[in-house]
Write a protein that holds these residues in place. Structure first.
Motif, PDB file in Angstrom:
ATOM      1  N   ALA A  69      -8.236  -4.047  -4.710  1.00 24.94           N
ATOM      2  CA  ALA A  69      -8.794  -3.035  -3.821  1.00 24.94           C
ATOM      3  C   ALA A  69      -8.102  -3.073  -2.462  1.00 24.94           C
ATOM      4  CB  ALA A  69     -10.291  -3.259  -3.657  1.00 24.94           C
ATOM      5  N   GLN A  70      -7.818  -4.270  -2.004  1.00 27.11           N
ATOM      6  CA  GLN A  70      -7.114  -4.382  -0.732  1.00 27.11           C
ATOM      7  C   GLN A  70      -5.760  -3.691  -0.801  1.00 27.11           C
ATOM      8  OE1 GLN A  70      -7.286  -8.738  -0.355  1.00 27.11           O
ATOM      9  NE2 GLN A  70      -8.412  -8.467   1.565  1.00 27.11           N
ATOM     10  N   SER A  71      -5.075  -3.930  -1.900  1.00 32.60           N
ATOM     11  CA  SER A  71      -3.749  -3.326  -2.052  1.00 32.60           C
ATOM     12  C   SER A  71      -3.847  -1.809  -2.031  1.00 32.60           C
ATOM     13  CB  SER A  71      -3.112  -3.751  -3.368  1.00 32.60           C
ATOM     14  OG  SER A  71      -2.909  -5.139  -3.383  1.00 32.60           O
ATOM     15  N   LEU A  72      -4.816  -1.301  -2.759  1.00 35.41           N
ATOM     16  CA  LEU A  72      -4.941   0.150  -2.850  1.00 35.41           C
ATOM     17  C   LEU A  72      -5.253   0.759  -1.481  1.00 35.41           C
ATOM     18  CD1 LEU A  72      -4.892   2.577  -4.691  1.00 35.41           C
ATOM     19  CD2 LEU A  72      -7.347   2.297  -5.031  1.00 35.41           C
ATOM     20  N   ALA A  73      -6.136   0.109  -0.776  1.00 38.30           N
ATOM     21  CA  ALA A  73      -6.556   0.661   0.500  1.00 38.30           C
ATOM     22  C   ALA A  73      -5.492   0.482   1.582  1.00 38.30           C
ATOM     23  CB  ALA A  73      -7.861   0.014   0.945  1.00 38.30           C
ATOM     24  N   SER A  74      -4.821  -0.651   1.553  1.00 40.23           N
ATOM     25  CA  SER A  74      -3.885  -0.947   2.640  1.00 40.23           C
ATOM     26  C   SER A  74      -2.447  -0.619   2.291  1.00 40.23           C
ATOM     27  CB  SER A  74      -3.974  -2.420   3.003  1.00 40.23           C
ATOM     28  OG  SER A  74      -3.467  -3.208   1.947  1.00 40.23           O
ATOM     29  N   ASN A  75      -2.214  -0.336   1.036  1.00 43.89           N
ATOM     30  CA  ASN A  75      -0.854  -0.077   0.570  1.00 43.89           C
ATOM     31  C   ASN A  75       0.057  -1.263   0.833  1.00 43.89           C
ATOM     32  OD1 ASN A  75       0.975   1.579  -0.729  1.00 43.89           O
ATOM     33  ND2 ASN A  75       1.817   2.336   1.201  1.00 43.89           N
ATOM     34  N   CYS A  76      -0.489  -2.444   0.724  1.00 46.37           N
ATOM     35  CA  CYS A  76       0.289  -3.671   0.906  1.00 46.37           C
ATOM     36  C   CYS A  76      -0.305  -4.721  -0.005  1.00 46.37           C
ATOM     37  CB  CYS A  76       0.216  -4.124   2.369  1.00 46.37           C
ATOM     38  SG  CYS A  76       0.860  -5.782   2.638  1.00 46.37           S
TER      39      CYS A  76
END
Lengths: 333, 333
Positions: free
Chosen positions: B51-58
């Motif tokens: 979820a972090q990746s999806l939201a932050s694009n990192c």
DNA sequence: CTGTTAGCGCATTCAA
DNA sequence: TTGAATGCGCTAACAG
């Protein structure tokens, strides 16, 4: 980067329909399927795996944790795991634990957090209890090279004691009676088991275990050399050396040759693991097979079967080692 | 699994505030920060990396693509990369390309789709053009073991021609004039470059290149054996053999010893790569250093510097090989 | 067979 | 300093 939305607009269908063709859902007419496929091609659409994972709670990736990334032991194992999983369209995320408790735990949590669908672990430093607790998590886990009774159906392991037994029995059957032993680090279970097999063989042949002829190494080449120098310095007679792995055996043999000893004329050697390289050295090393690649494959199959419901194969948990006789041991007259 | 929402409820704050303390955003009062931290601990909260990746694009992960997962060459490289990146809190996703174009491309796309922040590629089968095009993508990419002029600042590579030159020059300087050559597969650039260096040294010493004494191997031990048998069957005199890597040299030496030839008395050998194992065999192999681990580390630093804005180090792109003289070559009388 | 609507768990504006 | 709202790109009911 084109998204599923762009595709749906271009194809003139809804978002859900695009998702359906991606997931090979059959409830799509050939006509619209083609429209969607065309739109995808035109936009060079690539689904965002992260978003898929988040939405579906399935990442199609399995986490693999090994002690080291290099070395003749883990390499073939990772190769088999990767190949088996990739053939099934699954992918692999690899981490290294470095035989260190903190790093192993950190790596496990990383893999868990990354949304792996399953984990394959080759861990040495964490406790049995930790692993048993881990199994209560929802992410399925398999263990390689470790046997824990409570979760035995998740363990893929080698009968290391039998291997240790076979190695020493071979030398005993060749007439050797004073046998030195260069061990792996005793905090590792497999090292202890191999040693245990060694002692068992001695008992069977009614040969006394000489604790002076024991050296605890690290499983690395250099410790084989160190061990050999130590043993030679003892001035205590012995005619053979069992090494708990091939790497230490190679180091030990190199040291012997340097000091002008001949192998196997002056000293016989046994290794363990049957790694590729020592086949190409002189003398060719006697050893115990360690089907690490098959164990890797089996772990992968376990995951395919239990997690992805594929591969209706039978899973073997316990592997049996066997003896490889080559040129590094001779029969005593 | 507790989510950020659960934490926010327990702590009696908003979702955003929890996110803030997670990301070390300073604009949070000590009091609420503590409340949140307590709630996290109480719930054993672990952020969902997906979820972090999806939201932050990192994703805080970098993709690594190597030819093989095993072998003495890629292992140390992966180890260095993983260690450098992990020390910076980044993680590694490893895939294997198997020196096959389709698999290399598939792996690249997998890594890209997985949202890697950067890619480190050791690829052999795909074309320069493909890689140049890849660099136009938004995901930064660095290449190991490959030199492409157009994107040279993204390449970390060894001067293979110099290495090939050094190997052969050493034998020439020892008086050898008839030198056989067991090459790597010529579709690989490094194999061609090493051969080119070999020929350059011959020219410098005004020694004719004997194409009959050339054998194209695969970089594996077994092809060293095959090559040696082939050369021996030629009945054409030569006093030394240059092998394009240590593995083939080991195979070749093993075959010589089997056939009763002595090394280096009857035949001198040069390897290449300086892999660990041949240090432990007899005779100890002369070789050319290949600082593959340093190159791996450098690639990791490149990523740290250019992608994560860390590590304000200087990046070296070109590495220089050097000669290791041990016991496998002798001076001709 | 297809479209609409909610989330998945989190980061990040924008207000307050 | 904090909260409410919006969206990242996609899947998965639920309708139609």
């Amino acid at each position: 980067m084109a998204t599923i939305y762009d595709v749906s607009v271009l194809a003139g269908v809804s978002l859900a329909t695009v998702s359906r063709v991606m997931n090979k859902n059959t409830n799509v007419s050939e006509k619209t399927r083609k429209k969607v496929l065309d739109a995808m091609a035109q936009l060079d659409y690539r689904p965002n795996a992260i978003a898929q994972s988040l939405a579906s709670n399935c990442s199609n990736s399995v986490g693999v944790l090994v002690s080291q990334l290099d070395g003749p032991f883990y390499g073939p194992m990772m190769t088999e795991i990767e190949a088996s999983l990739r053939a099934a369209g699954k992918h692999v995320i690899i981490a290294a634990g470095h035989s260190n408790e903190a790093q192993e735990k950190e790596a496990v949590e990383f893999l868990l957090d990354r949304g792996c669908d399953a984990l394959i672990l080759d861990v040495e430093a964490v406790s049995d209890d930790y692993l048993i607790a881990l199994c209560r998590q929802h992410t399925p886990i398999v263990f390689i090279n470790r046997y824990i009774a409570e979760i035995r159906e998740r363990c893929v392991y080698l009968d290391n004691e039998l291997g240790g037994y076979l190695a020493t029995r071979h030398l005993l059957s060749l007439g050797h009676r004073h046998i030195a032993y260069i061990s792996g680090p005793l905090f590792k279970l497999d090292a202890r088991q191999r040693l245990s097999g060694h002692k068992k063989a001695l008992v069977e042949f009614a040969v006394a275990y000489e604790s002076e002829l024991f050296y605890e190494g690290t499983f690395k080449e250099s410790s084989g050399s160190d061990g050999m120098r130590h043993l030679l310095s003892l001035q205590r007679p012995f005619t053979a050396v069992v090494c708990a792995n091939d790497q230490m055996a190679s180091g030990a043999i190199a040291t012997c040759l340097e000091q002008g000893l001949r192998v196997p004329e002056d000293l016989s050697f046994m290794g363990y693991d049957n790694i590729p390289f020592p086949q190409y050295i002189s003398p060719k090393l006697n050893t115990i097979s360690n089907p690490i690649h098959e164990m890797g494959k089996m772990a992968a199959l376990w995951v395919l079967k239990h997690v992805y419901n594929k591969a209706d194969v039978e899973v073997t948990n316990r592997f049996t080692p066997s003896l490889f006789i080559r040129d590094s041991a001779r029969r005593l007259p």
